[in-house]
Scaffold this active site. Structure first.
Site, mmCIF file in Angstrom:
data_model
loop_
_atom_site.group_PDB
_atom_site.id
_atom_site.type_symbol
_atom_site.label_atom_id
_atom_site.label_comp_id
_atom_site.label_asym_id
_atom_site.label_seq_id
_atom_site.Cartn_x
_atom_site.Cartn_y
_atom_site.Cartn_z
ATOM 1 N N ASP A 10 -3.181 -2.605 1.298
ATOM 2 C CA ASP A 10 -1.968 -2.816 0.498
ATOM 3 C C ASP A 10 -2.394 -3.288 -0.888
ATOM 4 O O ASP A 10 -3.000 -4.355 -1.033
ATOM 5 C CB ASP A 10 -1.085 -3.867 1.182
ATOM 6 C CG ASP A 10 0.321 -3.909 0.601
ATOM 7 O OD1 ASP A 10 0.593 -3.176 -0.363
ATOM 8 O OD2 ASP A 10 1.142 -4.692 1.116
ATOM 9 N N ASP A 104 1.361 2.606 -2.787
ATOM 10 C CA ASP A 104 0.526 1.407 -2.834
ATOM 11 C C ASP A 104 0.030 0.913 -1.478
ATOM 12 O O ASP A 104 -0.578 -0.153 -1.398
ATOM 13 C CB ASP A 104 1.259 0.269 -3.552
ATOM 14 C CG ASP A 104 2.597 -0.073 -2.910
ATOM 15 O OD1 ASP A 104 3.024 0.670 -2.006
ATOM 16 O OD2 ASP A 104 3.209 -1.062 -3.327
ATOM 17 N N GLU A 105 0.264 1.660 -0.405
ATOM 18 C CA GLU A 105 -0.260 1.211 0.885
ATOM 19 C C GLU A 105 -0.519 2.389 1.812
ATOM 20 O O GLU A 105 0.108 3.442 1.702
ATOM 21 C CB GLU A 105 0.673 0.196 1.553
ATOM 22 C CG GLU A 105 2.055 0.710 1.838
ATOM 23 C CD GLU A 105 2.909 -0.306 2.579
ATOM 24 O OE1 GLU A 105 2.393 -0.986 3.485
ATOM 25 O OE2 GLU A 105 4.109 -0.411 2.256
#
Length: 355
Positions: A10, A104-105
């Protein structure tokens, strides 16, 4: 069967961190990534801004009240996508089993890894170092035997942290956690669990599965499994997004004509989330749940994809007119969604197919 080795990576305050990386004047100051305006919500907040209570999906006007001196930066999704692509290339150095959740993850299955490292912890350490060196950003990672635990672990030492949950440690780790740490447990579900004396994950294991199933349906079985640290869902590479939605369950049931502001807020949240996708949604969905727990939905597929948050909001509000219920009917939940995602390069609009 050998336990899986799963990593959840993350990126830390991703959009805000990209802005701070690229503009030295933003470093060390509260940065809020959002368009200004009454209808706008926060896309991301730097850790300096989070100290003032600012969080993603919060109305931008509320963020401005909490921190009047924060620097507001309009989101630049093409730039964030480019950075995300670079991060994904780092993941692929280590395994082909990468399941992105957003820009983003991502989940990675490193049960077998490409670099010959002996442990998933070493793989996670190397990935975080490569992100730091190649992209000049920080990422937090969780290592665990399944996806559910890995995601909890990645949040455990944020920002710029690494946390490992070994298979034999899962039960002890989960037992004292508040139930809202489990996926799918929001305020309303947590309240309903508290009504039967369940406040921690350990408490769930004390409740007969039949009681959980009677109270929560199929999700009751899922709660039982999660409380035992069980999650058999595999990492699915290249799984395309099928839908994006946001919903809100009310403390008190409300009338249909009282849902305006809620629908507007949910539409904004869904629109912001859809900006992370390379594919385009064709269908807008309005979901409602009555006070008697009956679920109904209305949808519309315009001739061309929605082009703005205002258009999405207007269609969602208009879908209410298709709901035929008694005037006094009350509702306990409303949701807004986008579905029927298509790749614009592969699936051209229908009106172009016959030119």
């Amino acid at each position: 069967m050998e336990a899986r080795k799963i990593i959840h990576v993350d990126m830390d305050a991703f959009y805000a961190s990209v802005e701070q990386r690229d503009d030295e004047k933003l470093r060390g100051v509260p940065v809020v990534v959002a368009w200004r305006g009454k209808r706008s919500v926060v896309c991301a907040a730097s850790y300096e801004a989070r100290k003032f209570g600012i969080r993603s999906a919060m109305p931008a006007v509320q963020a401005e009240r909490l921190c009047p001196h924060a620097v507001f930066v309009p989101p630049d999704f093409p730039r964030y996508r480019a950075v995300s692509k670079s991060v994904r290339e780092i993941f692929l150095r280590h395994t082909a089993l990468v399941e992105p959740l957003s820009l983003d993850e991502a989940y990675l299955d490193v049960t077998e890894n490409r670099t010959g490292l002996s442990s998933a912890t070493q793989v996670a350490q190397m990935i975080r170092e490569q992100i730091r060196q190649d992209v000049n950003l920080t990422a937090s990672a969780g290592v665990a035997p399944n996806k559910f635990l890995a995601k909890i672990a990645s949040d455990w030492r944020k920002p710029d942290g690494l946390f490992v949950i070994k298979p034999q440690e899962a039960i002890a780790f989960l037992t004292p956690l508040a139930v809202d740490r489990l996926p799918g447990v929001g305020k309303v579900t947590a309240k309903r669990l508290a009504e039967i004396g369940v406040r921690t994950v350990g408490d769930i294991r004390k409740v007969d599965i039949a009681i959980l199933q009677d109270r929560f349906g199929r999700y009751g079985v899922r709660l039982h499994e999660l409380a035992l640290g069980v999650d058999n869902n595999p990492v699915e590479p290249n799984r395309p997004t099928q839908s994006i939605s946001a919903e809100d369950t009310f403390e008190s049931d409300i009338l249909l004509n009282e849902t305006d502001e809620i629908i507007k807020r949910l539409a904004e949240k869904v629109w912001q989330a859809s900006r992370k996708e390379s594919r385009t949604a064709r269908t807008i969905v309005l979901k409602l749940k009555t006070a008697e727990f009956s679920v109904l939905s209305r949808s519309q597929t315009p001739a061309s994809p929605v082009a703005s948050c205002d258009e999405l909001t207007n269609i969602a509000l208009a879908l209410r007119e298709k709901v035929r219920m008694e005037p006094g009917q009350r509702f306990r939940l409303v949701g807004v969604g986008l579905a029927n995602f298509r790749d614009p390069m592969v699936d051209p609009p229908e009106d172009l197919l016959f030119q």
